[in-house]
Design a protein around this motif. Structure first.
Motif, short mmCIF file in Angstrom:
data_model
loop_
_atom_site.label_atom_id
_atom_site.label_comp_id
_atom_site.label_asym_id
_atom_site.label_seq_id
_atom_site.Cartn_x
_atom_site.Cartn_y
_atom_site.Cartn_z
N TYR A 83 0.83 -1.21 0.00
CA TYR A 83 0.00 0.00 0.00
C TYR A 83 0.86 1.26 0.00
N ARG A 84 0.53 2.16 -0.87
CA ARG A 84 1.17 3.48 -0.92
C ARG A 84 0.05 4.51 -0.96
N PRO A 85 -0.04 5.36 0.06
CA PRO A 85 -1.14 6.33 0.08
C PRO A 85 -1.07 7.29 -1.09
N GLY A 86 -2.23 7.72 -1.54
CA GLY A 86 -2.31 8.70 -2.61
C GLY A 86 -2.09 10.10 -2.07
N PRO A 87 -2.22 11.08 -2.93
CA PRO A 87 -2.03 12.46 -2.49
C PRO A 87 -3.15 12.88 -1.53
N PRO A 88 -2.88 13.88 -0.70
CA PRO A 88 -3.93 14.38 0.20
C PRO A 88 -5.14 14.86 -0.61
N VAL A 89 -6.29 14.77 0.00
CA VAL A 89 -7.51 15.20 -0.67
C VAL A 89 -7.95 16.55 -0.13
N ASP A 90 -8.72 17.25 -0.94
CA ASP A 90 -9.30 18.50 -0.48
C ASP A 90 -10.44 18.17 0.48
N ILE A 91 -10.53 18.93 1.55
CA ILE A 91 -11.64 18.78 2.48
C ILE A 91 -12.30 20.13 2.63
N ALA A 92 -13.53 20.10 3.07
CA ALA A 92 -14.26 21.34 3.31
C ALA A 92 -14.97 21.22 4.65
N ALA A 93 -14.91 22.28 5.44
CA ALA A 93 -15.66 22.36 6.69
C ALA A 93 -16.77 23.38 6.44
N GLU A 94 -17.99 22.92 6.50
CA GLU A 94 -19.13 23.76 6.18
C GLU A 94 -20.02 23.93 7.40
N PRO A 95 -20.37 25.17 7.76
CA PRO A 95 -21.27 25.37 8.90
C PRO A 95 -22.68 24.91 8.54
N ALA A 96 -23.34 24.33 9.52
CA ALA A 96 -24.73 23.88 9.35
C ALA A 96 -25.44 24.16 10.67
N ASP A 125 -25.71 25.07 14.30
CA ASP A 125 -24.75 25.04 15.41
C ASP A 125 -23.76 23.87 15.28
N ARG A 126 -23.74 23.23 14.12
CA ARG A 126 -22.84 22.12 13.86
C ARG A 126 -22.00 22.41 12.63
N TRP A 127 -21.02 21.57 12.41
CA TRP A 127 -20.18 21.69 11.23
C TRP A 127 -20.19 20.36 10.49
N THR A 128 -20.02 20.43 9.20
CA THR A 128 -19.90 19.24 8.37
C THR A 128 -18.49 19.23 7.79
N LEU A 129 -17.80 18.12 7.97
CA LEU A 129 -16.50 17.92 7.36
C LEU A 129 -16.73 17.00 6.17
N ARG A 130 -16.33 17.44 4.99
CA ARG A 130 -16.61 16.69 3.78
C ARG A 130 -15.32 16.48 3.00
N PHE A 131 -15.11 15.25 2.61
CA PHE A 131 -13.99 14.97 1.72
C PHE A 131 -14.44 14.00 0.64
N VAL A 132 -13.80 14.12 -0.50
CA VAL A 132 -14.14 13.30 -1.66
C VAL A 132 -12.87 12.61 -2.13
N ARG A 133 -12.97 11.33 -2.39
CA ARG A 133 -11.84 10.56 -2.90
C ARG A 133 -12.19 10.03 -4.29
N GLU A 134 -11.27 10.19 -5.22
CA GLU A 134 -11.39 9.58 -6.53
C GLU A 134 -10.80 8.18 -6.40
N LEU A 135 -11.54 7.17 -6.78
CA LEU A 135 -11.08 5.79 -6.65
C LEU A 135 -10.91 5.17 -8.04
N ARG A 136 -9.85 4.41 -8.22
CA ARG A 136 -9.56 3.80 -9.51
C ARG A 136 -10.12 2.39 -9.60
N HIS A 137 -11.24 2.16 -8.98
CA HIS A 137 -11.81 0.82 -8.96
C HIS A 137 -13.24 0.87 -9.48
N ALA A 138 -13.71 -0.25 -9.96
CA ALA A 138 -15.09 -0.36 -10.42
C ALA A 138 -16.03 -0.16 -9.24
N PRO A 139 -17.23 0.39 -9.49
CA PRO A 139 -18.19 0.58 -8.40
C PRO A 139 -18.48 -0.69 -7.60
#
Length: 126
Positions: free
Chosen positions: A6-19, A21-35
């Motif tokens: 295993y070799r980790p990929g590059p860091p991903v962009d994340i977003a912290a969005e207010p909702a 009185d809470r926050w949402t942390l969201r990250f998206v990963r591009e995967l090279r595999h079939a669904p």
């Protein structure tokens, strides 16, 4: 893939969005595999144990109650979880600990083959 190769990929962009009185942390990963491969990795207990920090008491590919056991060395703590939505192999939504909600969904065909989104925060996150 074996753990030793295993070799980790590059860091991903994340977003912290207010909702409110809470926050949402969201990250998206591009995967090279079939669904179908990604689906199995996210729902099959045997595949989950290869990478996830928890064990599942059942296949998570269908709605319903489940128990996810968080494992840290010799410590294991069981938590109730709920699979709220499952549309194999394109979308699964569950509420496991420690995240409030985890969603995986496949992007449209013109985009890369699979994406995994995870978040912590507002119940309105999807």
């Amino acid at each position: 893939m074996h753990r030793d190769s295993y070799r980790p990929g590059p860091p991903v962009d994340i977003a912290a969005e207010p909702a409110g009185d809470r926050w949402t942390l969201r990250f998206v990963r591009e995967l090279r595999h079939a669904p179908e491969t990604v689906w199995a990795a996210l729902t099959d207990p045997a595949r989950l144990r290869e990478w996830a920090p928890f064990l599942a008491d059942r296949d998570l590919g269908a709605p319903g109650a489940a128990t996810l056991t968080l494992v840290d060395g010799d410590t294991a703590v069981a938590h109730p979880a709920t699979v709220r939505r499952a549309e194999p192999p394109h979308r699964v939504r569950r509420r496991p600990p420690p995240l409030r909600r985890t969603v995986w969904s496949r992007t449209p065909p013109a985009a890369p083959p699979a994406r995994r989104c995870a978040g912590r925060g507002s119940p309105s996150w999807s």
